[in-house]
Design a protein around this motif. Structure first.
Motif, PDB file in Angstrom:
ATOM      1  N   VAL A 187     -11.908  -7.404  24.807  1.00 21.55           N
ATOM      2  CA  VAL A 187     -11.528  -7.162  26.204  1.00 21.55           C
ATOM      3  C   VAL A 187     -10.777  -8.363  26.762  1.00 21.55           C
ATOM      4  O   VAL A 187      -9.693  -8.224  27.347  1.00 21.55           O
ATOM      5  CB  VAL A 187     -12.770  -6.839  27.060  1.00 21.55           C
ATOM      6  CG1 VAL A 187     -12.416  -6.878  28.545  1.00 21.55           C
ATOM      7  CG2 VAL A 187     -13.331  -5.472  26.689  1.00 21.55           C
ATOM      8  N   GLU A 188     -11.358  -9.541  26.599  1.00 17.25           N
ATOM      9  CA  GLU A 188     -10.712 -10.747  27.121  1.00 17.25           C
ATOM     10  C   GLU A 188      -9.349 -10.971  26.466  1.00 17.25           C
ATOM     11  O   GLU A 188      -8.380 -11.371  27.130  1.00 17.25           O
ATOM     12  CB  GLU A 188     -11.606 -11.969  26.884  1.00 17.25           C
ATOM     13  CG  GLU A 188     -12.945 -11.922  27.607  1.00 17.25           C
ATOM     14  CD  GLU A 188     -12.800 -12.002  29.125  1.00 17.25           C
ATOM     15  OE1 GLU A 188     -11.758 -12.482  29.609  1.00 17.25           O
ATOM     16  OE2 GLU A 188     -13.742 -11.567  29.815  1.00 17.25           O
ATOM     17  N   TYR A 189      -9.281 -10.706  25.194  1.00 16.57           N
ATOM     18  CA  TYR A 189      -8.031 -10.893  24.441  1.00 16.57           C
ATOM     19  C   TYR A 189      -6.957  -9.927  24.913  1.00 16.57           C
ATOM     20  O   TYR A 189      -5.802 -10.307  25.125  1.00 16.57           O
ATOM     21  CB  TYR A 189      -8.341 -10.692  22.957  1.00 16.57           C
ATOM     22  CG  TYR A 189      -7.166 -10.838  22.014  1.00 16.57           C
ATOM     23  CD1 TYR A 189      -6.269 -11.888  22.132  1.00 16.57           C
ATOM     24  CD2 TYR A 189      -6.999  -9.935  20.964  1.00 16.57           C
ATOM     25  CE1 TYR A 189      -5.210 -12.025  21.235  1.00 16.57           C
ATOM     26  CE2 TYR A 189      -5.956 -10.069  20.063  1.00 16.57           C
ATOM     27  CZ  TYR A 189      -5.067 -11.116  20.210  1.00 16.57           C
ATOM     28  OH  TYR A 189      -4.026 -11.247  19.321  1.00 16.57           O
ATOM     29  N   LEU A 190      -7.312  -8.675  25.115  1.00 13.08           N
ATOM     30  CA  LEU A 190      -6.336  -7.676  25.549  1.00 13.08           C
ATOM     31  C   LEU A 190      -5.865  -7.938  26.978  1.00 13.08           C
ATOM     32  O   LEU A 190      -4.673  -7.792  27.290  1.00 13.08           O
ATOM     33  CB  LEU A 190      -6.935  -6.276  25.426  1.00 13.08           C
ATOM     34  CG  LEU A 190      -7.165  -5.785  23.995  1.00 13.08           C
ATOM     35  CD1 LEU A 190      -8.009  -4.519  23.987  1.00 13.08           C
ATOM     36  CD2 LEU A 190      -5.844  -5.537  23.266  1.00 13.08           C
ATOM     37  N   VAL A 191      -6.780  -8.330  27.846  1.00 11.92           N
ATOM     38  CA  VAL A 191      -6.393  -8.677  29.220  1.00 11.92           C
ATOM     39  C   VAL A 191      -5.415  -9.854  29.200  1.00 11.92           C
ATOM     40  O   VAL A 191      -4.404  -9.860  29.930  1.00 11.92           O
ATOM     41  CB  VAL A 191      -7.630  -9.007  30.067  1.00 11.92           C
ATOM     42  CG1 VAL A 191      -7.241  -9.637  31.408  1.00 11.92           C
ATOM     43  CG2 VAL A 191      -8.463  -7.747  30.312  1.00 11.92           C
ATOM     44  N   GLY A 192      -5.694 -10.827  28.349  1.00 11.60           N
ATOM     45  CA  GLY A 192      -4.781 -11.961  28.217  1.00 11.60           C
ATOM     46  C   GLY A 192      -3.406 -11.546  27.737  1.00 11.60           C
ATOM     47  O   GLY A 192      -2.384 -12.106  28.166  1.00 11.60           O
ATOM     48  N   GLN A 193      -3.358 -10.549  26.858  1.00 12.41           N
ATOM     49  CA  GLN A 193      -2.065 -10.070  26.375  1.00 12.41           C
ATOM     50  C   GLN A 193      -1.267  -9.401  27.499  1.00 12.41           C
ATOM     51  O   GLN A 193      -0.048  -9.563  27.596  1.00 12.41           O
ATOM     52  CB  GLN A 193      -2.266  -9.106  25.209  1.00 12.41           C
ATOM     53  CG  GLN A 193      -2.786  -9.780  23.942  1.00 12.41           C
ATOM     54  CD  GLN A 193      -2.852  -8.827  22.770  1.00 12.41           C
ATOM     55  OE1 GLN A 193      -1.858  -8.236  22.377  1.00 12.41           O
ATOM     56  NE2 GLN A 193      -4.042  -8.661  22.214  1.00 12.41           N
ATOM     57  N   VAL A 194      -1.949  -8.635  28.352  1.00 14.23           N
ATOM     58  CA  VAL A 194      -1.254  -8.006  29.485  1.00 14.23           C
ATOM     59  C   VAL A 194      -0.722  -9.077  30.430  1.00 14.23           C
ATOM     60  O   VAL A 194       0.421  -9.014  30.891  1.00 14.23           O
ATOM     61  CB  VAL A 194      -2.184  -7.032  30.225  1.00 14.23           C
ATOM     62  CG1 VAL A 194      -1.488  -6.477  31.471  1.00 14.23           C
ATOM     63  CG2 VAL A 194      -2.600  -5.892  29.307  1.00 14.23           C
ATOM     64  N   LYS A 195      -1.544 -10.078  30.729  1.00  9.33           N
ATOM     65  CA  LYS A 195      -1.094 -11.168  31.595  1.00  9.33           C
ATOM     66  C   LYS A 195       0.120 -11.871  31.007  1.00  9.33           C
ATOM     67  O   LYS A 195       1.005 -12.337  31.743  1.00  9.33           O
ATOM     68  CB  LYS A 195      -2.224 -12.176  31.793  1.00  9.33           C
ATOM     69  CG  LYS A 195      -3.377 -11.685  32.639  1.00  9.33           C
ATOM     70  CD  LYS A 195      -4.425 -12.781  32.762  1.00  9.33           C
ATOM     71  CE  LYS A 195      -5.577 -12.377  33.646  1.00  9.33           C
ATOM     72  NZ  LYS A 195      -6.599 -13.454  33.737  1.00  9.33           N
ATOM     73  N   ALA A 196       0.174 -11.951  29.683  1.00  5.30           N
ATOM     74  CA  ALA A 196       1.277 -12.637  29.018  1.00  5.30           C
ATOM     75  C   ALA A 196       2.548 -11.796  28.964  1.00  5.30           C
ATOM     76  O   ALA A 196       3.632 -12.326  28.719  1.00  5.30           O
ATOM     77  CB  ALA A 196       0.860 -13.041  27.602  1.00  5.30           C
ATOM     78  N   GLY A 197       2.406 -10.462  29.171  1.00  3.14           N
ATOM     79  CA  GLY A 197       3.607  -9.631  29.195  1.00  3.14           C
ATOM     80  C   GLY A 197       3.561  -8.363  28.384  1.00  3.14           C
ATOM     81  O   GLY A 197       4.542  -7.608  28.363  1.00  3.14           O
ATOM     82  N   ALA A 198       2.452  -8.070  27.703  1.00  5.38           N
ATOM     83  CA  ALA A 198       2.363  -6.818  26.935  1.00  5.38           C
ATOM     84  C   ALA A 198       2.391  -5.626  27.881  1.00  5.38           C
ATOM     85  O   ALA A 198       1.737  -5.632  28.921  1.00  5.38           O
ATOM     86  CB  ALA A 198       1.094  -6.800  26.090  1.00  5.38           C
ATOM     87  N   GLN A 199       3.144  -4.591  27.509  1.00  3.95           N
ATOM     88  CA  GLN A 199       3.335  -3.428  28.390  1.00  3.95           C
ATOM     89  C   GLN A 199       2.576  -2.184  27.938  1.00  3.95           C
ATOM     90  O   GLN A 199       2.543  -1.178  28.637  1.00  3.95           O
ATOM     91  CB  GLN A 199       4.833  -3.129  28.490  1.00  3.95           C
ATOM     92  CG  GLN A 199       5.600  -4.225  29.218  1.00  3.95           C
ATOM     93  CD  GLN A 199       7.052  -4.272  28.834  1.00  3.95           C
ATOM     94  OE1 GLN A 199       7.408  -4.720  27.738  1.00  3.95           O
ATOM     95  NE2 GLN A 199       7.916  -3.806  29.713  1.00  3.95           N
ATOM     96  N   LEU A 200       2.001  -2.227  26.757  1.00  3.56           N
ATOM     97  CA  LEU A 200       1.128  -1.175  26.238  1.00  3.56           C
ATOM     98  C   LEU A 200       0.203  -1.859  25.250  1.00  3.56           C
ATOM     99  O   LEU A 200       0.603  -2.820  24.581  1.00  3.56           O
ATOM    100  CB  LEU A 200       1.946  -0.066  25.568  1.00  3.56           C
ATOM    101  CG  LEU A 200       1.165   1.136  25.001  1.00  3.56           C
ATOM    102  CD1 LEU A 200       1.984   2.427  25.146  1.00  3.56           C
ATOM    103  CD2 LEU A 200       0.815   0.940  23.526  1.00  3.56           C
ATOM    104  N   LEU A 201      -1.026  -1.379  25.163  1.00  4.68           N
ATOM    105  CA  LEU A 201      -2.006  -1.954  24.242  1.00  4.68           C
ATOM    106  C   LEU A 201      -2.434  -0.913  23.221  1.00  4.68           C
ATOM    107  O   LEU A 201      -2.625   0.256  23.569  1.00  4.68           O
ATOM    108  CB  LEU A 201      -3.235  -2.441  25.008  1.00  4.68           C
ATOM    109  CG  LEU A 201      -3.013  -3.528  26.051  1.00  4.68           C
ATOM    110  CD1 LEU A 201      -4.294  -3.757  26.860  1.00  4.68           C
ATOM    111  CD2 LEU A 201      -2.555  -4.832  25.407  1.00  4.68           C
ATOM    112  N   GLN A 202      -2.595  -1.347  21.967  1.00  4.32           N
ATOM    113  CA  GLN A 202      -3.105  -0.436  20.941  1.00  4.32           C
ATOM    114  C   GLN A 202      -4.321  -1.042  20.268  1.00  4.32           C
ATOM    115  O   GLN A 202      -4.319  -2.226  19.914  1.00  4.32           O
ATOM    116  CB  GLN A 202      -2.042  -0.111  19.892  1.00  4.32           C
ATOM    117  CG  GLN A 202      -2.583   0.749  18.754  1.00  4.32           C
ATOM    118  CD  GLN A 202      -1.536   1.624  18.097  1.00  4.32           C
ATOM    119  OE1 GLN A 202      -0.653   2.155  18.749  1.00  4.32           O
ATOM    120  NE2 GLN A 202      -1.644   1.783  16.791  1.00  4.32           N
TER     121      GLN A 202
END
Length: 359
Positions: A187-202
């Protein structure tokens, strides 16, 4: 965004043609990747934002105008590394000191600071997002807790999953506690990816199909739900817009209907072992679908690729329309594929996945 097909399809919208990308698209089938890999160790590339950005961009450059998404170059096993485990890659993943009994869980880090341990991924995502300049969306990802659990216990890849399944049977409560612990790092890792600029998560649950249906429901599903709910909750708390989330539970086609209703994901990935029209009948319009060409089709030559793509497109379409479908392979592309055969796959996808009214 100059090309938002992926994001529109993930929201269940009708698109001019199906957005297309392939799992492991920045990988060993590309000569430009092998050139970088010749002088850099695998995890060195993952930990070096400039190198990860370069490799992420390689297929986008090669297939400009044909490919509709990028996925950050990384690996699902960076999470076990962040939790304190050593992982080597030669050539496949190897854990020198796996978890043999629940007592070994004490060797894991009690608290994982994802910004400190995985900040290199976040930097790579930000750099890549800027370098893409809106050409296509950028996907972030992680492994699902059950799939990561398997690697951490088995010590690498396994055909039988004997050790990890023994854990579930001998130590079910300890197994669930470890799965939850992994999920919270995810969860923490994926949230960090969105903050960094990821526009979709898999989320990749590559070993989902190795579990009996009741064990999948007991051990994997709760943590998959924990991830989807946790990511959405944390983003909302920080007033960060939600991004679409895709779950690829390979081999768990028996659970598609349930996952569509109860998993909390926007998109469900399909392997090649289910007919797309049957999958759509199971999930209705509750989620978008992603998939699902057999990766080995890419070895069959142009005629076979075109034939199978046409068949797949006809099965995914609803009333001649392409709606809520992200085209992909049913698993990752393999190293021996000719890049020009992949190009032909992309070209055929644009031709045959077009909505009837937009041809």
């Amino acid at each position: 965004m100059k090309n938002d097909l992926l994001l529109r399809a993930a929201r269940g919208e009708e698109t001019e043609h199906a957005p297309v990308w392939v799992m492991r698209q920045a990988g060993r089938y590309l000569p430009e990747f092998r050139s970088v890999r010749a002088t850099h160790e695998f995890f060195e590339i993952c930990r070096t934002p400039d190198l990860a950005t370069e490799i992420t961009l390689q297929p986008i450059r090669r297939y400009t105008g044909l490919i509709d998404a990028s996925i950050i170059f990384s690996d699902i096993l960076v999470i076990p590394q962040a939790m304190g485990m050593e992982v080597l890659m030669n050539p496949g993943p190897h854990f020198p000191d796996p978890l043999n009994t629940p007592e070994d869980i004490a060797k894991l880090s009690k608290d994982v600071d994802v910004n400190q341990e995985l900040g290199y991924v976040f930097k790579a995502i930000t750099q890549t997002r800027l370098a893409l300049d809106g050409e296509v969306p950028l996907i972030g990802f992680c492994g699902a807790p059950w799939t990561l659990f398997v690697y951490m216990v088995e010590g690498g890849g396994s055909k039988t999953l004997q050790k990890s399944k023994s854990w579930l049977l001998k130590w079910p409560e300890e197994s669930k506690a470890l799965l939850v612990r992994i999920a919270d790092v995810c969860v923490e890792y994926l949230v960090g990816q969105v903050k960094a600029g990821a526009q979709l998560l898999q989320i990749f649950d590559s070993n989902a199909g190795e579990l009996a249906p009741h064990h999948f429901a007991e051990f994997s599903v709760p943590t998959l739900q924990r991830i989807s709910a946790g990511v959405r909750s944390k983003l909302a708390e920080e007033n960060i817009p939600a991004v679409p989330m895709t779950l690829f539970a390979k081999g768990a086609n028996h659970a598609l209907g349930f996952l569509a209703e109860h998993s909390g994901y926007d998109v469900l990935g399909l392997d090649w072992c289910i007919e797309p029209s049957k999958a759509r009948a199971l999930v209705g319009d509750k989620v978008a679908l992603q998939g699902n060409l057999d990766p080995n089709t890419l070895y069959g030559g142009k005629e076979a690729i075109e034939r199978e793509v046409k068949r797949m497109c006809e099965s995914f379409k609803v009333g001649g329309k392409t709606k809520g479908w992200i085209a992909n392979l049913g698993h990752g592309i393999t190293p021996g594929v000719d890049p020009e055969d992949l190009r032909w796959f992309f070209e055929c996808m644009q031709k045959y996945s077009a909505t009837a009214s937009s041809k």
